[in-house]
Design a protein around this motif. Structure first.
Motif, PDB file in Angstrom:
ATOM      1  N   ALA A  97      93.672  68.331  47.410  1.00  0.00           N
ATOM      2  CA  ALA A  97      94.471  69.336  46.669  1.00  0.00           C
ATOM      3  C   ALA A  97      95.555  69.903  47.579  1.00  0.00           C
ATOM      4  CB  ALA A  97      93.310  70.479  46.167  1.00  0.00           C
ATOM      5  N   GLY A  98      95.493  69.573  48.616  1.00  0.00           N
ATOM      6  CA  GLY A  98      96.686  70.068  49.465  1.00  0.00           C
ATOM      7  C   GLY A  98      96.400  71.273  50.356  1.00  0.00           C
ATOM      8  N   THR A  99      95.074  71.613  50.212  1.00  0.00           N
ATOM      9  CA  THR A  99      94.607  72.658  50.940  1.00  0.00           C
ATOM     10  C   THR A  99      93.952  72.113  52.052  1.00  0.00           C
ATOM     11  OG1 THR A  99      92.172  72.579  49.609  1.00  0.00           O
ATOM     12  CG2 THR A  99      94.006  74.172  48.797  1.00  0.00           C
ATOM     13  N   PHE A 100      93.749  73.224  53.149  1.00  0.00           N
ATOM     14  CA  PHE A 100      93.035  72.768  54.466  1.00  0.00           C
ATOM     15  C   PHE A 100      91.622  73.166  54.412  1.00  0.00           C
ATOM     16  CE2 PHE A 100      97.361  71.779  55.334  1.00  0.00           C
ATOM     17  CZ  PHE A 100      97.306  70.614  55.823  1.00  0.00           C
ATOM     18  N   LYS A 101      90.490  72.324  54.995  1.00  0.00           N
ATOM     19  CA  LYS A 101      89.307  72.638  54.889  1.00  0.00           C
ATOM     20  C   LYS A 101      88.870  72.166  56.104  1.00  0.00           C
ATOM     21  CE  LYS A 101      88.255  74.783  51.063  1.00  0.00           C
ATOM     22  NZ  LYS A 101      88.097  76.052  50.920  1.00  0.00           N
ATOM     23  N   ASP A 102      87.829  72.726  56.973  1.00  0.00           N
ATOM     24  CA  ASP A 102      87.012  72.476  58.023  1.00  0.00           C
ATOM     25  C   ASP A 102      86.351  70.578  57.665  1.00  0.00           C
ATOM     26  OD1 ASP A 102      87.266  74.460  59.566  1.00  0.00           O
ATOM     27  OD2 ASP A 102      85.371  74.928  59.522  1.00  0.00           O
ATOM     28  N   THR A 103      86.694  69.747  58.584  1.00  0.00           N
ATOM     29  CA  THR A 103      86.235  68.334  58.454  1.00  0.00           C
ATOM     30  C   THR A 103      84.561  68.501  57.857  1.00  0.00           C
ATOM     31  OG1 THR A 103      87.734  67.904  60.395  1.00  0.00           O
ATOM     32  CG2 THR A 103      86.017  66.108  59.697  1.00  0.00           C
ATOM     33  N   ARG A 104      83.848  69.367  58.494  1.00  0.00           N
ATOM     34  CA  ARG A 104      82.401  69.379  58.101  1.00  0.00           C
ATOM     35  C   ARG A 104      82.485  69.551  56.620  1.00  0.00           C
ATOM     36  NH1 ARG A 104      81.203  73.987  62.283  1.00  0.00           N
ATOM     37  NH2 ARG A 104      82.408  75.345  60.972  1.00  0.00           N
ATOM     38  N   TRP A 105      83.263  70.530  56.062  1.00  0.00           N
ATOM     39  CA  TRP A 105      83.129  70.771  54.707  1.00  0.00           C
ATOM     40  C   TRP A 105      83.628  69.656  53.846  1.00  0.00           C
ATOM     41  CZ3 TRP A 105      86.502  70.648  50.703  1.00  0.00           C
ATOM     42  CH2 TRP A 105      86.419  71.494  49.489  1.00  0.00           C
ATOM     43  N   ILE A 106      84.556  68.888  54.187  1.00  0.00           N
ATOM     44  CA  ILE A 106      84.928  67.634  53.596  1.00  0.00           C
ATOM     45  C   ILE A 106      83.804  66.498  53.509  1.00  0.00           C
ATOM     46  CG2 ILE A 106      86.630  65.759  53.591  1.00  0.00           C
ATOM     47  CD1 ILE A 106      88.778  67.847  54.842  1.00  0.00           C
ATOM     48  N   ILE A 107      83.154  66.546  54.643  1.00  0.00           N
ATOM     49  CA  ILE A 107      82.165  65.449  54.592  1.00  0.00           C
ATOM     50  C   ILE A 107      80.821  65.764  53.789  1.00  0.00           C
ATOM     51  CG2 ILE A 107      80.445  64.188  56.271  1.00  0.00           C
ATOM     52  CD1 ILE A 107      82.547  64.907  58.366  1.00  0.00           C
ATOM     53  N   ASN A 108      80.644  67.248  54.073  1.00  0.00           N
ATOM     54  CA  ASN A 108      79.689  67.605  53.030  1.00  0.00           C
ATOM     55  C   ASN A 108      80.074  67.629  51.602  1.00  0.00           C
ATOM     56  OD1 ASN A 108      77.195  69.240  52.232  1.00  0.00           O
ATOM     57  ND2 ASN A 108      78.582  71.141  52.043  1.00  0.00           N
TER      58      ASN A 108
END
Length: 163
Positions: A122-133
């Motif tokens: 979506a073009g936003t930035f999130k912590d890597t662990r959030w993406i994996i979760n």
């Protein structure tokens, strides 16, 4: 250098996708009657085939944006025709390829990478662990959706009450 947190996350990715438990995504897809693969239940708006395509495309998109060059968009053709999704076995094979690419990217991380912000689709930035979760939860969410559609198609004769 060992990365115990990454190792655990890779394990959880695999379990949600293709674990031994009845709630894994692949176990629920394998239980689909081929007659119901493209069927849209009354009152519904998508088939199991549509859900499987969505899950695979999301794995491709999340991997590309978080760990790759981020060039893919939802408008890109990410499935080569109907071939990979024409049958349940070919769809599972295609989905395994999508999952493998994502898990390879995750397995290459160190534990310190898990708090690093990464770009989402979506073009936003999130912590890597959030993406994996999100990817772990995504497989389990759609596994439950597939289970429900199987039930709505009326071909389930028994439901195991165990974990």
């Amino acid at each position: 250098m060992t990365s115990p947190a990454v190792t655990q996350l890779v394990y959880l990715l695999h379990e949600a996708f293709d674990g031994m438990q009845w709630h894994s995504l692949v176990n629920n897809i394998n239980a689909v009657d081929p007659r119901d693969w493209s069927r849209i239940p009354e009152g519904g708006d998508r088939s199991i085939k549509d859900i499987v395509e969505h899950v695979g495309v999301c794995k491709i998109m999340y991997d590309n944006h978080a760990f790759g060059d981020g060039h893919l968009s939802w408008d890109d053709k990410l499935v080569d025709g109907d071939g990979p999704l024409s049958t349940i076995p070919s769809a599972i094979e295609w989905l395994r390829g999508c999952h493998s690419k994502l898990t390879q990217s995750v397995a290459a991380l160190s534990d310190d990478d898990l708090s690093r912000p990464r770009k989402t689709h979506a073009g936003t930035f999130k912590d890597t662990r959030w993406i994996i979760n999100v990817m772990i939860q995504h497989d389990l969410y759609h596994s439950g959706e597939i289970n429900l559609i199987r039930s709505l198609c009326g071909r389930e004769t028994e439901w195991a009450h165990y974990l």
